[in-house]
Structures are given as C-alpha cells and as structure tokens.
Write a protein that holds these residues in place. Structure first.
Motif, PDB file in Angstrom:
ATOM      1  N   SER A 357       0.785  -1.244  -0.052  1.00  0.00           N
ATOM      2  CA  SER A 357       0.094   0.094   0.035  1.00  0.00           C
ATOM      3  C   SER A 357       0.877   1.279   0.006  1.00  0.00           C
ATOM      4  O   SER A 357       0.785   2.145  -0.895  1.00  0.00           O
ATOM      5  CB  SER A 357      -1.026  -0.188   1.126  1.00  0.00           C
ATOM      6  N   TYR A 358       1.804   1.288   0.956  1.00  0.00           N
ATOM      7  CA  TYR A 358       2.809   2.564   0.932  1.00  0.00           C
ATOM      8  C   TYR A 358       3.505   2.659  -0.259  1.00  0.00           C
ATOM      9  O   TYR A 358       3.781   3.771  -0.861  1.00  0.00           O
ATOM     10  CB  TYR A 358       3.560   2.413   2.032  1.00  0.00           C
ATOM     11  N   LEU A 359       3.928   1.497  -0.828  1.00  0.00           N
ATOM     12  CA  LEU A 359       4.719   1.691  -2.022  1.00  0.00           C
ATOM     13  C   LEU A 359       3.963   2.160  -3.290  1.00  0.00           C
ATOM     14  O   LEU A 359       4.650   2.888  -3.937  1.00  0.00           O
ATOM     15  CB  LEU A 359       5.392   0.255  -2.386  1.00  0.00           C
ATOM     16  N   ALA A 360       2.997   1.595  -3.391  1.00  0.00           N
ATOM     17  CA  ALA A 360       2.213   2.200  -4.255  1.00  0.00           C
ATOM     18  C   ALA A 360       1.649   3.509  -4.577  1.00  0.00           C
ATOM     19  O   ALA A 360       1.875   4.305  -5.427  1.00  0.00           O
ATOM     20  CB  ALA A 360       0.712   1.277  -4.508  1.00  0.00           C
ATOM     21  N   VAL A 361       1.363   3.994  -3.275  1.00  0.00           N
ATOM     22  CA  VAL A 361       1.208   5.208  -3.047  1.00  0.00           C
ATOM     23  C   VAL A 361       2.246   6.355  -3.105  1.00  0.00           C
ATOM     24  O   VAL A 361       2.359   7.343  -4.148  1.00  0.00           O
ATOM     25  CB  VAL A 361       0.550   5.715  -1.562  1.00  0.00           C
ATOM     26  N   LEU A 362       3.531   5.800  -2.595  1.00  0.00           N
ATOM     27  CA  LEU A 362       4.584   6.660  -2.820  1.00  0.00           C
ATOM     28  C   LEU A 362       5.289   6.626  -4.414  1.00  0.00           C
ATOM     29  O   LEU A 362       5.579   7.738  -4.814  1.00  0.00           O
ATOM     30  CB  LEU A 362       5.613   5.891  -2.092  1.00  0.00           C
ATOM     31  N   SER A 363       4.955   5.389  -4.995  1.00  0.00           N
ATOM     32  CA  SER A 363       5.396   5.397  -6.412  1.00  0.00           C
ATOM     33  C   SER A 363       4.515   6.360  -7.342  1.00  0.00           C
ATOM     34  O   SER A 363       4.901   7.131  -8.317  1.00  0.00           O
ATOM     35  CB  SER A 363       5.230   3.974  -6.951  1.00  0.00           C
ATOM     36  N   ILE A 364       2.825   6.333  -6.848  1.00  0.00           N
ATOM     37  CA  ILE A 364       1.940   7.253  -7.666  1.00  0.00           C
ATOM     38  C   ILE A 364       2.525   8.885  -7.569  1.00  0.00           C
ATOM     39  O   ILE A 364       2.469   9.653  -8.319  1.00  0.00           O
ATOM     40  CB  ILE A 364       0.771   6.981  -7.173  1.00  0.00           C
ATOM     41  N   VAL A 365       2.965   9.114  -6.130  1.00  0.00           N
ATOM     42  CA  VAL A 365       3.322  10.490  -6.057  1.00  0.00           C
ATOM     43  C   VAL A 365       4.452  10.787  -6.609  1.00  0.00           C
ATOM     44  O   VAL A 365       4.774  11.880  -7.161  1.00  0.00           O
ATOM     45  CB  VAL A 365       3.243  10.709  -4.446  1.00  0.00           C
ATOM     46  N   TRP A 366       5.603   9.922  -6.524  1.00  0.00           N
ATOM     47  CA  TRP A 366       7.010  10.313  -6.983  1.00  0.00           C
ATOM     48  C   TRP A 366       6.962  10.474  -8.513  1.00  0.00           C
ATOM     49  O   TRP A 366       7.424  11.427  -9.088  1.00  0.00           O
ATOM     50  CB  TRP A 366       7.794   9.187  -6.740  1.00  0.00           C
ATOM     51  N   VAL A 399       5.415  -1.688  -6.573  1.00  0.00           N
ATOM     52  CA  VAL A 399       5.051  -2.642  -6.020  1.00  0.00           C
ATOM     53  C   VAL A 399       5.582  -3.816  -6.875  1.00  0.00           C
ATOM     54  O   VAL A 399       5.654  -4.882  -6.231  1.00  0.00           O
ATOM     55  CB  VAL A 399       3.464  -2.661  -5.846  1.00  0.00           C
ATOM     56  N   LEU A 400       6.173  -3.695  -7.905  1.00  0.00           N
ATOM     57  CA  LEU A 400       6.686  -4.807  -8.982  1.00  0.00           C
ATOM     58  C   LEU A 400       7.633  -5.891  -8.048  1.00  0.00           C
ATOM     59  O   LEU A 400       7.299  -6.792  -8.132  1.00  0.00           O
ATOM     60  CB  LEU A 400       7.111  -4.063 -10.182  1.00  0.00           C
ATOM     61  N   PRO A 401       8.870  -5.118  -7.745  1.00  0.00           N
ATOM     62  CA  PRO A 401       9.732  -6.030  -7.126  1.00  0.00           C
ATOM     63  C   PRO A 401       9.289  -6.800  -5.852  1.00  0.00           C
ATOM     64  O   PRO A 401       9.495  -8.249  -5.810  1.00  0.00           O
ATOM     65  CB  PRO A 401      10.798  -5.129  -6.638  1.00  0.00           C
ATOM     66  N   LEU A 402       8.286  -6.147  -5.068  1.00  0.00           N
ATOM     67  CA  LEU A 402       7.927  -6.862  -3.917  1.00  0.00           C
ATOM     68  C   LEU A 402       6.564  -7.980  -4.237  1.00  0.00           C
ATOM     69  O   LEU A 402       6.466  -9.174  -3.735  1.00  0.00           O
ATOM     70  CB  LEU A 402       7.183  -5.979  -2.937  1.00  0.00           C
ATOM     71  N   PHE A 407       4.406 -13.069  -4.516  1.00  0.00           N
ATOM     72  CA  PHE A 407       3.323 -13.811  -5.483  1.00  0.00           C
ATOM     73  C   PHE A 407       3.837 -14.348  -6.717  1.00  0.00           C
ATOM     74  O   PHE A 407       3.224 -15.252  -7.195  1.00  0.00           O
ATOM     75  CB  PHE A 407       2.069 -12.642  -5.909  1.00  0.00           C
ATOM     76  N   ASN A 408       5.142 -14.165  -6.988  1.00  0.00           N
ATOM     77  CA  ASN A 408       6.108 -14.869  -8.067  1.00  0.00           C
ATOM     78  C   ASN A 408       5.000 -15.067  -9.246  1.00  0.00           C
ATOM     79  O   ASN A 408       5.061 -16.053 -10.081  1.00  0.00           O
ATOM     80  CB  ASN A 408       6.140 -16.299  -7.593  1.00  0.00           C
ATOM     81  N   GLN A 409       4.441 -13.935  -9.654  1.00  0.00           N
ATOM     82  CA  GLN A 409       3.951 -13.841 -10.940  1.00  0.00           C
ATOM     83  C   GLN A 409       3.562 -12.245 -11.471  1.00  0.00           C
ATOM     84  O   GLN A 409       3.543 -11.585 -10.824  1.00  0.00           O
ATOM     85  CB  GLN A 409       2.516 -14.720 -10.928  1.00  0.00           C
ATOM     86  N   PHE A 410       3.313 -12.272 -12.677  1.00  0.00           N
ATOM     87  CA  PHE A 410       3.178 -11.052 -13.344  1.00  0.00           C
ATOM     88  C   PHE A 410       2.233 -11.195 -14.380  1.00  0.00           C
ATOM     89  O   PHE A 410       2.369 -11.625 -15.527  1.00  0.00           O
ATOM     90  CB  PHE A 410       4.543 -10.397 -13.818  1.00  0.00           C
ATOM     91  N   PRO A 411       1.010 -10.313 -14.416  1.00  0.00           N
ATOM     92  CA  PRO A 411      -0.071 -10.377 -15.355  1.00  0.00           C
ATOM     93  C   PRO A 411       0.390  -9.073 -16.259  1.00  0.00           C
ATOM     94  O   PRO A 411       0.284  -7.973 -15.912  1.00  0.00           O
ATOM     95  CB  PRO A 411      -1.355 -10.222 -14.855  1.00  0.00           C
ATOM     96  N   LEU A 412       0.464  -9.526 -17.503  1.00  0.00           N
ATOM     97  CA  LEU A 412       0.727  -8.522 -18.663  1.00  0.00           C
ATOM     98  C   LEU A 412      -0.422  -7.861 -19.070  1.00  0.00           C
ATOM     99  O   LEU A 412      -0.309  -6.443 -19.500  1.00  0.00           O
ATOM    100  CB  LEU A 412       1.218  -9.164 -19.900  1.00  0.00           C
ATOM    101  N   LEU A 413      -1.762  -8.105 -18.912  1.00  0.00           N
ATOM    102  CA  LEU A 413      -2.778  -7.300 -19.143  1.00  0.00           C
ATOM    103  C   LEU A 413      -3.296  -6.628 -18.012  1.00  0.00           C
ATOM    104  O   LEU A 413      -4.571  -6.070 -17.997  1.00  0.00           O
ATOM    105  CB  LEU A 413      -4.021  -8.345 -19.547  1.00  0.00           C
ATOM    106  N   PHE A 414      -2.324  -6.185 -16.884  1.00  0.00           N
ATOM    107  CA  PHE A 414      -2.911  -5.553 -15.552  1.00  0.00           C
ATOM    108  C   PHE A 414      -3.520  -4.142 -16.086  1.00  0.00           C
ATOM    109  O   PHE A 414      -4.268  -3.636 -15.422  1.00  0.00           O
ATOM    110  CB  PHE A 414      -2.024  -5.293 -14.654  1.00  0.00           C
TER     111      PHE A 414
END
Length: 673
Positions: A357-366, A399-402, A407-414
């Motif tokens: 949650s914090y990483l997502a908000v920080l990234s959006i603001v940054w 949040v990508l690295p975390l 979760f060990n997965q990445f959806p390309l259509l996000f």
C-alpha cells in the motif's frame, strides 16, 4: 527531487530499520532501555551545543538518527507480546491448563476448518493476555462463531506447525508477525460461557447486520462475496476461482479496502457536508469531525487491516491539513502517518498489504510530475482513462519487485484490466453504499438500484474472468529472491532520479544498478542450478524424495502425479524451474558416496549392506533395534508416510541406541548436501 529535504522522512526510515533490527536480534528490554537512555542524553547534549553554534556540526543529526534507531528497537521489543509478564506463555505448566478467552476476529478458513483469533483473558483463573489461533472443524459446530463468543478450553496450546518442505509458504512465520504463536483445536475440550459484549462484539454485530441486509436481493454467492469484499472488507468466504481471477488479471487490490475506497468516500463526504461550511460558528470543524468519524467508523467495520489503517490515517491528515489551511507536503504526510502507525503497531511493517500500500502510493506521488505532463487528448474523458493507465503503471512499478517476491507472477494485461475495473469499481462502491443505506430506509428503491448493482458486479467479474483466461499473458512461478527484490528497487529508484534530472553521474549510477541486478540474478541462477542435494520431503500420502544434480531434478516416488504436487512445484520454482524427471522408488539410493536404504512396510533388506542413512516409510514393520544392530546406520529418518505411534517408538529406539533420529512430521524435510 525534494524528498530528502524533509527530515521526518529520514527519521521514519531509520525508525523502520530499528524495528527490523529489533525483530531480528531480540535484545533484552533492559539493554534497550539503557541504549535509549544513553542516546537520549547524547541527543539533549548535542541539541544544547547546536543552539550555541553558528556553524552547525553533524553531531545533532547523528544523535537524532541513533535515537530513532534505538527507539524503533525498543518499541518493537515492547510490542512483542511474549516479553509481557501477563502473556499466557509464562503461565503454562506441564499440567493441562484451563484457558479462558473470547473470539475477536474470524480469519480466512480452509477446506476443513474455520479459523478464529482467540484473545486470552485468564489461564488457570489468573489474568493473562495474548492471542491464540483457534481452529474448529466445519462439521463440529453448526454455525460460525462471532466476535464476543467466550470459551473456557481445557487443552495445552500447541505451536503452529512450521513449513515442512522447502520454498513453501511459512504460515507459522506469518502468524508470528501477527503476534500469534500457538493454536488450539475446539472439539470436546471446551465450555461455552456468557457472550462478552465488548467493542469487537458490537462491531461484529453491526457488520453481520449490514451483510444480512443484502438478503432481500437474493444475490448469487459470487455477487454477494464480491460486495462483502468491496464494501465491508470481508474476503474470508470468497471462492478461490473468483479470487484467482482477480489475482491473474492484476486487480487483486480492488478487493482490498484501501486508498482507492477511502479517496472516493472522502471526496463524496466532503461534497455532501460542504453546506456546513456556511455556518458561522465552527462549520468547517463540524464538517471535519463528521467526515473523519464516518471514515474511521467504516475502517472499524472493515476490520482495521494494515491497508485500511494506512488509508484512513492518511486521509485524516489530509482533512486536518485542509481545515488548518495548510497544504502539507505529501511525502511528509506519508512519513508521519507511517511513523504513527508503526509506533502504535510495529507489526504492520511485516504485513504485505501495508508494504504494498505504501509503496504504491509513494510510487504514484513520485512519478506524478512526470506523467502529469502527458496529455493524450483534449477531451476530458479520454484523458481520464489515460490518467488511469498512467497511475496504474506508476503503482505497478512501485510494487513490482515486492509483488514478484511475494506472489511470483506478473500479469501482462493488468493495464487493460485496471482501465475498466477501477472506474467500474468506483461506481459499484458508490452504488453499493447507497443500496446498503436504502436497505434500511427504502426497500423498494433498494431493490431497484440493487438490480443495477448486481448487473455491474456481474459485468466486472465477467470482464476480470475474461482477462484472466488469457494464460499466455500471465507469467507464473517466477523465482524471485529478497536480494533480487532489493536490487530491482535500487534500479527503479535510481532510474526515477535520472528521469527527474539527467546528467552524467545519474546515468552512470543507473547503468551500475542494472549491472548489479544482472550480477545478482546471474549468481542466484548459477548457485541454484549448480548445487547438488537430496531432499526427503514431508508427504503424508506417498514417499517423496528429490535428487538434484546440476540442471535436473529427479523425483523419486510411487506417486505418478508427483510432478504436479504443490511441494514439487514450490521446490522447482525456488530452483528457477529446472527440468523434472520422475523415477520409480528404489530401496537403495546413492548420493555423493553415501548409501541410503529405504525400508517400506515389507522391511526387506540384506544385512551386509551397511547403509549410511536409513529411511523408514509406509509404516514399516521393521524391528528397528535389530536393524540398527545389523546395519549400523549413522542416521534414521521417518518420512510423513508413517503412523504417529510408530514414529514415537522409533524415536525412543534411536535414543536408546544413541543414533540421530529425524521425523519429517515434527522437524520437516531433511536435506543432504
């Protein structure tokens, strides 16, 4: 970038490191108090000298940082419940205790058991504190338990079983981060007492009443479960198919009450109560109190998860800042809210929802100054969807690295999923809250709008299921270690600095970070692919052994579907998805010059074999004392495919023979390297 101009950010970072250090080193409270007293004295002295000096020296800054570090360690130790004198673990004896407590929260169940958080109040009639995981067989109690239900249980709490096989999810470690260390099973060992009508009870009753108010709509289970998650933060009963669809589409954050929900609520409530500003006497204050009261009430109803608390605290700061006519720096607000939350509950730091949650908000603001410059069209509607894509991309980068680590997965259509789901979920949230209120005030209107709400939820779930159906666009089972996650964050942070100001130094730093990430990735892959090991897994149905040799993993088992088992899948993912080969189970295995003998139920062996290791499986009928005398093994292992009674007898036999004994049911898998 102006982030580092604000000292509260650095103080929060050092304070966070103190919590991490405190949880890792587990220093005594006395020693930590001495450290804090000493550093506080140094802080006061350096402050006194700093006031007298025209040219400032770094002594005061250094003392502040050291004090922040040690106070973080102290707060972690104070909140670690086993350090508290009244903790139930200090009152347990060899005799079966009488434990009295109350249900405080319902946790996510599994296929066979309901799970609850049980707050201990007494042990053997002595006051006690602490939380225990309470499990109940789904067929033993006719209905679910509720917050406030009280019990006296005559049983000894057992440690929560740790992970038994490599690379599996460590549920015991996860629960320890929630201050839950033991579990009790509710069977024929309890007496139900009076219902304790505490705060949890009234919140639970209100939540149940709100949930039951939707019964007039006769929604399908899927629609009802989605609304329970979106409106009330209750995801315990959501079916795995729907939850996996949200996960595979990259929109799982929609189901978690977070900043998105509170942003919508905050601006709606601010708009609705805006007429109060016209009141001459304290109109703005009344508006602020009403808005914050509703936000905090909503937070309590949804269960006060880490992301919920973060969001409501953040918007509380924003509301107070608007009332005081101060536009506080967003980085300061994030840092202060994080500092406040971790001071009250340092365990939040280890919660994945809190971190993401914090990483997502920080990234959006940054990244906001960068993507705000991008104008796709002159039409507001087009720009709205464009902004949604850019904000989703910024959050996903943060949040990508975390996410890869957890979760060990990445959806390309996000991106495609978020463009549709975010605005649709906002409409559903507003409509759902409206229906929730109308359920009690105007049933006819509630039924009419409820039909529209049902259609919107079905459209959203159908769209998400459609996105999730494209398996080829979902990268699954991505092996990603903590070191890779940290190095990827270094890449992202330095790249962000480079985006804001491109110069030679930052360009070199970015290139070096990429080189560092590639080196760590290459070393991690090389290290995993070039190690040889033999593992005896804990598996209750079949004997399961793996023999890893360079880039190949041989599975030795009688189970023809062993390749698809969760234990093998997790192990192979942790070893960077190497080739798997299934081999039939044999009585003799050779590994690095050692002879390993397997004895199954027939217990057939030759006396002259002289194995180094003896593995007992399938409840072998062997006379172990005689076999030890004849074979003289150096180690005896019992896998999970044995009766508990046999394991207990074998353990006693090995103890008498002074030979090490390893039971996978108690100690987990065994590794030979």
């Amino acid at each position: 970038m102006t982030v580092l101009k604000y000292p509260i950010i650095l103080i929060t970072v050092i304070f966070t490191l103190g919590i991490l250090a405190g949880s890792h080193f587990s220093l005594s409270l006395t020693f930590l108090c001495i450290l804090n007293f000493t550093t506080f004295g140094a802080l006061m002295i350096s402050f006194w000298y700093a006031k007298k000096s025209f040219l400032q020296k770094p002594y005061f800054t250094i003392s502040v940082l050291f004090f922040s570090l040690f106070i973080g360690m102290l707060i972690q130790a104070l909140h670690y419940t086993p350090n508290q004198k009244l903790h139930y673990s200090h009152k347990l004896t060899d005799e079966t205790p009488l434990i009295k407590g109350v249900i405080s929260e319902r946790l996510k169940p599994n296929l066979y058991q309901e799970k609850y958080c049980f707050e201990v109040t007494f042990v053997n009639q002595q006051p006690a504190t602490g939380k225990i995981l309470l499990t109940v067989s789904k067929d033993s109690i006719s209905k679910q338990l509720n917050p406030g239900d009280s019990f006296i249980i005559a049983d000894t709490p057992q440690p929560i079983q740790k992970k038994t096989n490599p690379y599996q999810f460590d549920y015991a470690g996860y629960m320890q981060k929630q201050d839950i260390f033991h579990q009790l099973r509710l069977k024929d060992n309890y007496v139900r007492t009076e219902t304790l009508k505490n705060f949890d009870y009234y919140i639970g009753q209100l939540r149940n009443k709100l949930t039951q108010s939707f019964s007039i709509h006769n929604y399908s289970p899927e629609v009802q479960q989605t609304l329970n998650a979106l409106l009330l933060g209750q995801r315990q009963d959501m079916d795995n198919v729907t939850a996996n669809n949200y996960k595979n589409a990259g929109v799982l954050h929609i189901l978690a009450i977070s900043g998105l929900h509170f942003a919508v609520l905050f601006y709606i409530l601010t708009f609705l109560f805006r007429p109060l500003n016209r009141l001459k006497n304290h109109g703005q204050l009344i508006q602020l109190i009403l808005v914050l009261s509703i936000l905090w009430g909503f937070a309590f109803i949804t269960g006060l998860s880490a992301s919920v608390v973060r969001s409501v605290v953040m918007f509380s700061f924003i509301g107070i800042g608007q009332y005081l006519n101060r536009n506080a720096n967003i980085y300061n607000s994030l840092a202060i809210s994080m500092l406040v939350l971790l001071s009250v509950k340092p365990g939040f730091l280890f919660d994945a929802g809190f971190q993401l949650s914090y990483l997502a908000v920080l990234s959006i603001v940054w990244f906001e100054p960068f993507y705000k410059k991008i104008k796709i069209s002159r039409y507001k509607a087009v720009n709205y969807f464009g902004d949604t894509v850019l904000i989703s991309l910024a959050a996903q980068l943060g949040v990508l690295p975390l996410s890869l680590y957890y979760f060990n997965q990445f959806p390309l259509l996000f991106l495609l999923a978020n463009v549709v789901v975010i605005p649709l979920s906002n409409i559903i949230l507003v409509a759902g809250l409206g229906v929730l209120i109308l359920n009690f005030l105007w049933i006819d209107a509630a039924l009419y709008i409820g039909k529209v709400l049902e259609t919107l939820v079905q459209i959203m779930n159908g769209f998400i299921a459609w996105i999730a159906s494209f398996d080829r666009f979902i990268f699954k089972d991505i092996p990603f270690t903590l070191s890779l996650s940290v190095s990827l964050y270094i890449v992202l942070i330095l790249t962000a600095f480079w985006i804001y100001k491109r110069n030679y130094t930052r360009t070199v730093a970015v290139l070096c970070s990429f080189f560092l990430f590639q080196c760590i990735l290459a070393f991690t892959v090389w290290n995993n692919k070039n190690k040889d090991e033999l593992i005896v897994f804990h598996n209750q149905k079949h004997t399961l052994i793996t023999l890893k040799n360079n880039n190949e993993i041989s599975i030795i088992s009688t189970d023809s579907l062993a390749k698809e088992s969760s234990s093998i899948t997790a192990y192979n993912k942790g070893n960077f998805n190497q080739s798997l080969k299934l081999r039939p189970l044999q009585n003799m295995i050779y590994f690095k010059g050692k002879k390993i003998l397997l004895l199954d139920k027939d217990a057939l062996y030759k006396q002259n074999i002289k194995p180094d290791i003896l593995i007992l499986t399938n409840s072998s009928k062997v006379n172990l004392a005689r076999a030890i005398h004849q074979l003289n093994p150096k180690l005896v292992i019992a896998d999970g495919n044995n009766y508990k009674m046999h394991i207990k007898q074998w353990a006693a036999t090995c103890q008498n023979a002074k030979i090490p004994f390893h039971a996978t049911a108690e100690k987990g898998h065994y590794i030979f390297k």
